[in-house]
Design a protein around this motif. Sequence first.
Motif, mmCIF file in Angstrom:
data_model
loop_
_atom_site.group_PDB
_atom_site.id
_atom_site.type_symbol
_atom_site.label_atom_id
_atom_site.label_comp_id
_atom_site.label_asym_id
_atom_site.label_seq_id
_atom_site.Cartn_x
_atom_site.Cartn_y
_atom_site.Cartn_z
ATOM 1 N N GLU A 91 0.866 -1.305 -0.082
ATOM 2 C CA GLU A 91 -0.036 -0.062 0.066
ATOM 3 C C GLU A 91 0.937 1.462 -0.114
ATOM 4 O O GLU A 91 0.329 2.463 -0.518
ATOM 5 N N ARG A 92 2.168 1.177 0.692
ATOM 6 C CA ARG A 92 3.064 2.341 0.512
ATOM 7 C C ARG A 92 3.176 2.940 -1.141
ATOM 8 O O ARG A 92 3.538 4.023 -1.068
ATOM 9 N N PHE A 93 2.968 2.118 -2.109
ATOM 10 C CA PHE A 93 3.272 2.542 -3.334
ATOM 11 C C PHE A 93 2.000 3.228 -3.855
ATOM 12 O O PHE A 93 2.100 3.651 -5.084
ATOM 13 N N GLY A 94 0.997 3.144 -3.237
ATOM 14 C CA GLY A 94 -0.492 3.641 -3.988
ATOM 15 C C GLY A 94 -0.892 2.784 -4.970
ATOM 16 O O GLY A 94 -0.766 1.618 -4.975
ATOM 17 N N PRO A 97 0.218 -2.217 -9.612
ATOM 18 C CA PRO A 97 0.033 -3.613 -9.869
ATOM 19 C C PRO A 97 1.294 -4.464 -9.044
ATOM 20 O O PRO A 97 2.520 -3.852 -8.563
ATOM 21 N N PHE A 98 0.926 -5.640 -8.244
ATOM 22 C CA PHE A 98 1.854 -6.175 -7.449
ATOM 23 C C PHE A 98 1.750 -7.937 -8.039
ATOM 24 O O PHE A 98 0.835 -8.095 -8.379
ATOM 25 N N ARG A 99 3.092 -8.379 -7.997
ATOM 26 C CA ARG A 99 2.900 -9.738 -8.256
ATOM 27 C C ARG A 99 3.902 -10.355 -7.268
ATOM 28 O O ARG A 99 5.319 -9.846 -7.241
ATOM 29 N N VAL A 120 -8.219 -5.447 -0.603
ATOM 30 C CA VAL A 120 -7.350 -5.220 -2.009
ATOM 31 C C VAL A 120 -7.687 -6.611 -2.843
ATOM 32 O O VAL A 120 -7.401 -7.780 -2.254
ATOM 33 N N SER A 121 -8.195 -6.589 -3.992
ATOM 34 C CA SER A 121 -8.640 -7.411 -4.929
ATOM 35 C C SER A 121 -7.355 -8.174 -5.328
ATOM 36 O O SER A 121 -6.352 -7.660 -5.715
ATOM 37 N N HIS A 122 -7.414 -9.618 -5.607
ATOM 38 C CA HIS A 122 -6.150 -10.296 -5.983
ATOM 39 C C HIS A 122 -6.567 -11.468 -6.445
ATOM 40 O O HIS A 122 -7.881 -11.917 -6.299
ATOM 41 N N VAL A 123 -5.808 -12.275 -7.351
ATOM 42 C CA VAL A 123 -5.984 -13.673 -7.608
ATOM 43 C C VAL A 123 -4.779 -14.503 -7.425
ATOM 44 O O VAL A 123 -3.798 -13.934 -7.456
ATOM 45 N N ILE A 296 0.531 -14.642 -6.086
ATOM 46 C CA ILE A 296 -0.426 -13.681 -5.899
ATOM 47 C C ILE A 296 -0.490 -12.430 -6.717
ATOM 48 O O ILE A 296 0.556 -11.696 -6.651
ATOM 49 N N GLU A 297 -1.375 -12.135 -7.386
ATOM 50 C CA GLU A 297 -1.409 -10.812 -8.260
ATOM 51 C C GLU A 297 -2.451 -9.920 -8.058
ATOM 52 O O GLU A 297 -3.595 -10.394 -7.679
ATOM 53 N N GLY A 298 -2.387 -8.778 -8.082
ATOM 54 C CA GLY A 298 -3.369 -7.773 -7.909
ATOM 55 C C GLY A 298 -2.904 -6.202 -8.132
ATOM 56 O O GLY A 298 -1.971 -6.123 -8.538
ATOM 57 N N ARG A 299 -3.879 -5.356 -7.514
ATOM 58 C CA ARG A 299 -3.561 -4.083 -7.673
ATOM 59 C C ARG A 299 -3.865 -3.419 -6.275
ATOM 60 O O ARG A 299 -4.977 -3.592 -5.908
ATOM 61 N N THR A 300 -2.961 -2.425 -5.960
ATOM 62 C CA THR A 300 -3.161 -1.692 -4.528
ATOM 63 C C THR A 300 -4.219 -0.728 -4.847
ATOM 64 O O THR A 300 -4.078 -0.015 -5.842
ATOM 65 N N PRO A 301 -5.189 -0.288 -4.011
ATOM 66 C CA PRO A 301 -6.376 0.655 -4.458
ATOM 67 C C PRO A 301 -5.494 1.957 -4.415
ATOM 68 O O PRO A 301 -4.466 2.228 -3.639
#
Length: 301
Positions: A91-94, A97-99, A120-123, A296-301
């Motif tokens: 979340e620090r990065f705003g 996307p994360f992987r 935080v949505s993720h798959v 786990i992949e997703g995107r921080t809000p």
Amino acid sequence: MRNNDEWKTFPAGLSSIAPRVGPFAQRPFLEAVWQHRSDQNAQLHIERSTTGGAAVVLSNGVIEFAGQADLTDYHTPVGQDGAGVLVSALERFGDMPFRLDSLPHEAVELITGALLEAGVSHVVTDHEATAVLALPDTYEEWLDSLGKKQRHEVRRKRRKFEAEFGEIAIEHHKGDALEVFCTMHRLSAGEKGQFMTSPMQDFFSELLLSVGASIHLLICHGVPRAAAFGFETEDAYFYYNSAYDPGAAMASPGVVLLSSMIETEIDRGAAVFDFLKGDEQYKFRHGAEARPLHMIEGRTP
């Protein structure tokens, strides 16, 4: 090589949130990877609390674990609150996307729970797998656990090797054997012979100096014929890399080294021999079972 004072903030003495992941989740290994990282523009961030810690990087527009996937066989934050701390780091990065790769299922359960709690949505997808051998009490018990054909091959190839080169001994070394190990690599045929560049040798040297790695040499009549590079913990061995004398190639040095290392670790009292990432069939012929890893992949809000 580069350094970063931020590593001083990574918490020491906290266990990983998944069991038996060797040195890969702790500061010495992660810092060694960081110092030799190929992506020089990566942005490091370490998040910590009194009961958790996580190291991530922003690389090419994606947040990832600090350990590069091709060098780091397991990823997991550390500490009782490691999963929550990891989510805070993301979340620090705003809005990014994360992987998160190379996660054992024990870590996935805790991290996905923390992500859900934070909204935080993720798959979650299958990533790779490591191959893990549960060691019995004796070498003969291990041999008996193999199929008849494989058991015969292990014994036959060791007899052939000793008939050609002499009685086998396994010697435990640290940095004093690095040059022997690297020379074996560079004399290898094909792509393997191109692996041990000068920067890669520096990385392996750092693993020996700072991370607790060791080199086991397979010796016959005083001559090193093969080498295993790995990490010993109290109850496990992590088989990170290996090389052999090309002059011994016709006598199956890889199989002989592997069976000798399994015997060495059984004698030491280890409970697990971890072949680490890769689905090469020789691992499973020697009794290993797959340990699935996830992403786990997703995107921080």
